[in-house]
Write an enzyme that holds these catalytic residues in place. Structure first.
Site, short mmCIF file in Angstrom:
data_model
loop_
_atom_site.label_atom_id
_atom_site.label_comp_id
_atom_site.label_asym_id
_atom_site.label_seq_id
_atom_site.Cartn_x
_atom_site.Cartn_y
_atom_site.Cartn_z
N HIS A 135 0.87 -1.18 0.00
CA HIS A 135 0.00 0.00 0.00
C HIS A 135 0.91 1.23 0.00
O HIS A 135 2.02 1.19 0.52
CB HIS A 135 -0.84 -0.05 1.28
CG HIS A 135 -1.88 1.01 1.42
ND1 HIS A 135 -1.59 2.26 1.91
CD2 HIS A 135 -3.20 1.01 1.15
CE1 HIS A 135 -2.71 2.98 1.95
NE2 HIS A 135 -3.70 2.25 1.49
N ASP A 212 3.26 -4.66 7.87
CA ASP A 212 2.04 -3.86 7.76
C ASP A 212 0.87 -4.84 7.84
O ASP A 212 0.56 -5.53 6.87
CB ASP A 212 2.05 -3.10 6.43
CG ASP A 212 0.72 -2.42 6.15
OD1 ASP A 212 -0.19 -2.53 6.98
OD2 ASP A 212 0.61 -1.79 5.09
N GLN A 215 -4.41 -5.26 6.82
CA GLN A 215 -5.43 -6.14 6.23
C GLN A 215 -5.39 -7.55 6.82
O GLN A 215 -6.16 -8.41 6.40
CB GLN A 215 -5.27 -6.22 4.71
CG GLN A 215 -5.45 -4.90 4.00
CD GLN A 215 -6.86 -4.34 4.08
OE1 GLN A 215 -7.81 -5.02 4.47
NE2 GLN A 215 -7.02 -3.08 3.71
N LYS A 238 -10.24 -0.82 10.58
CA LYS A 238 -10.47 -1.96 9.69
C LYS A 238 -10.85 -3.20 10.49
O LYS A 238 -11.14 -4.25 9.92
CB LYS A 238 -9.23 -2.23 8.84
CG LYS A 238 -8.92 -1.09 7.85
CD LYS A 238 -7.74 -1.45 6.98
CE LYS A 238 -7.12 -0.24 6.31
NZ LYS A 238 -7.94 0.33 5.24
N CYS A 376 -4.87 2.59 -3.52
CA CYS A 376 -3.61 3.11 -2.96
C CYS A 376 -2.49 2.08 -3.11
O CYS A 376 -1.65 1.92 -2.22
CB CYS A 376 -3.76 3.50 -1.50
SG CYS A 376 -4.94 4.82 -1.25
N1 7TS Z 1 -1.68 -0.84 4.76
C1 7TS Z 1 -2.59 -1.55 4.10
C2 7TS Z 1 -2.25 -2.93 3.62
C3 7TS Z 1 -3.84 -0.99 3.84
O1 7TS Z 1 -4.75 -1.71 3.19
C4 7TS Z 1 -4.13 0.31 4.29
C5 7TS Z 1 -5.44 0.99 4.00
C6 7TS Z 1 -3.14 1.00 5.00
C7 7TS Z 1 -1.93 0.39 5.21
C8 7TS Z 1 -3.36 2.36 5.55
O2 7TS Z 1 -4.27 2.33 6.58
P1 7TS Z 1 -4.77 3.69 7.25
O3 7TS Z 1 -5.83 3.23 8.19
O4 7TS Z 1 -3.61 4.27 7.94
O5 7TS Z 1 -5.29 4.54 6.15
N2 7TS Z 1 -6.11 0.47 2.91
C9 7TS Z 1 -7.24 0.93 2.35
C10 7TS Z 1 -7.88 0.26 1.33
O6 7TS Z 1 -7.53 -0.81 0.88
N3 7TS Z 1 -8.97 0.95 0.97
O7 7TS Z 1 -9.02 2.06 1.70
C11 7TS Z 1 -7.96 2.06 2.56
#
Ligand code: 7TS
Length: 418
Positions: A135, A212, A215, A238, A376
């Site tokens: 990401h 990371d 997910q 999430k 992203c």
């Molecule tokens: N890493 C992964 C694998 C992600 O899917 C996401 C967000 C992030 C980091 C960042 O997370 P945040 O909470 O700090 O924004 N992914 C997504 C997505 O797949 N659709 O919207 C956000």
């Protein structure tokens, strides 16, 4: 837990999804006159009543700043905040609650590591090793660091199924590698990476590993001690928690050597204009008033998941993913993007003659929420030679009937554009 084991009854008892659905007030509504089918959980999941109530309770009954007051409300808030940290520790099996740093989300967690550990340990000519399925939040912070330090960002390639090339990974680990940063689960492909192997290889070269886990945590049990990773990052929103709160786990001995991140209140022991000494870990990395309600809400969300049983949650997710893969994959004109052997949580695909955004709009008219775009993860789109995918992503409250509705919607869209 494999899908097969679950289906043959060797796995844990199934989730009572109808009961779970009643815990999520938002699900009980219609969109454009159709029953809401929420399949955008990888972007953010919905929140159970228990989480919403915990946040309301905090603001209605004991809103107060933490670590500062001798008065009763402040002590209650501090206690609840500490409890949430302990819940996170238990959830990811960290050795000590001091290894749990509250941050805004996975994004801030990676930036923190890049800006502290990274700035202290990466120099000119050094290398940071990431993968082709990251990401943007696990790419750009490292790019910024490498630019500043005149270091080199190196990227492990993936194959056509969306799996990491482990041989290439091994070759890319060099005496100049200072850190490996890798997704546990890809948000664009669903690939589950072989973390133990990756960590073992990196550690054999004395290279620390940041995972990371944004997910991964909603879909599988995570044990940071068993994994042996040095850092593990995830977002609360999430995994049924609020937005604005997330976690950076760091191994005690690694955190102890890291310089501070942001300066401010709570992260210091004493301040004079000549010299400031810092607080202990984790507070040293938590400058300023934290998201108290968010941390409390996250704690309740993790308790909720543990209450359901993470193995059952994982099995349910695998069951939905297998069903969706079969049904969506069988639709004329569909090409699945991401066909790794081990996947979790998300199904990405493209449909002949239909742009993903048009598909998303048509599905919305049917009350079905999916995400369309590059997620992203633009380098993943480049790797597959596409601008975007449609992505359905699953949670504990999703059902096979909802996947059937998705399949009908995709068929309808295909007919409209055929
Ligand atoms: N890493 C992964 C694998 C992600 O899917 C996401 C967000 C992030 C980091 C960042 O997370 P945040 O909470 O700090 O924004 N992914 C997504 C997505 O797949 N659709 O919207 C956000």
């Amino acid at each position: 837990m494999s899908t097969a084991a679950y289906r043959t009854g060797l796995g844990p008892a199934a989730l009572d999804v109808e009961r779970i659905r009643r815990d999520f007030p938002i699900l009980d509504q219609t969109i454009h006159g159709k029953k809401l089918v929420y399949l955008d959980n990888a972007a953010t999941s919905q929140k159970p009543r228990a989480v919403i109530d915990a946040i309301v309770r905090y603001y209605e009954h004991y809103n107060s700043n933490v670590h500062r007051g001798v008065h009763t409300l402040s002590m209650r808030a501090t206690e609840a905040h500490d409890e949430a940290r302990e819940t996170v520790r238990r959830f990811i099996q960290a050795a000590d609650a001091s290894e749990i740093i509250f941050v805004r989300g996975a994004t801030e967690a990676v930036n923190l590591v890049a800006q502290t550990y990274g700035r202290a340990n990466v120099g000119e000519g050094d290398e940071v090793l990431i993968t082709a399925m990251e990401h943007h939040s696990n790419i750009v912070p490292w790019q910024i660091l490498c630019q500043e330090k005149h270091a080199r960002l190196r990227v492990v390639p993936i194959n056509d199924a969306g799996e990491l090339d482990l041989e290439a990974f091994e070759k890319l680990l060099s005496p100049r590698t200072r850190i490996v940063a890798v997704a546990h689960v890809s948000n664009a492909l669903g690939t589950v990476n072989p973390l133990r192997k990756i960590i073992q290889l990196a550690h054999a070269h004395d290279v620390p590993v940041l995972v990371d886990g944004a997910q991964a945590v909603p879909h599988m049990a995570v044990d940071v001690q068993a994994l042996g990773c040095d850092f593990y990052a995830f977002s609360g929103h999430k995994i049924y928690g609020p937005t604005g709160i997330g976690v950076l786990y760091g191994k005690e001995e690694v955190l102890a050597e890291m310089p501070p991140y942001q300066g401010g209140g709570d992260m210091i022991r004493s301040v004079t204009f000549e010299k400031t000494t810092y607080n202990v870990v984790p507070y040293m990395f938590e400058a300023g008033t934290p998201d108290i309600a968010g941390a409390i809400g996250l704690g309740v969300a993790l308790e909720y998941v543990m209450g359901l049983g993470i193995d059952r949650v994982a099995a349910h997710g695998q069951d939905l993913l297998a069903y969706a893969t079969e049904k969506v994959g069988a639709i004329d004109g569909v090409r699945l993007i991401g066909t790794a052997q081990h996947r979790a949580g998300v199904l990405s695909f493209v449909l002949d003659n239909v742009h993903p955004h048009d598909l998303g709009t048509i599905l919305d008219r049917e009350g079905i929420a999916i995400r369309t775009g590059h997620h992203c993860a633009q380098p993943v789109m480049d790797r597959f030679g596409i601008p975007a995918t449609a992505r359905a992503s699953f949670a504990v409250y999703n059902t096979k009937e909802e996947i059937d509705a998705l399949v009908d919607g995709i068929r309808k869209a295909h007919e409209v554009f055929a």
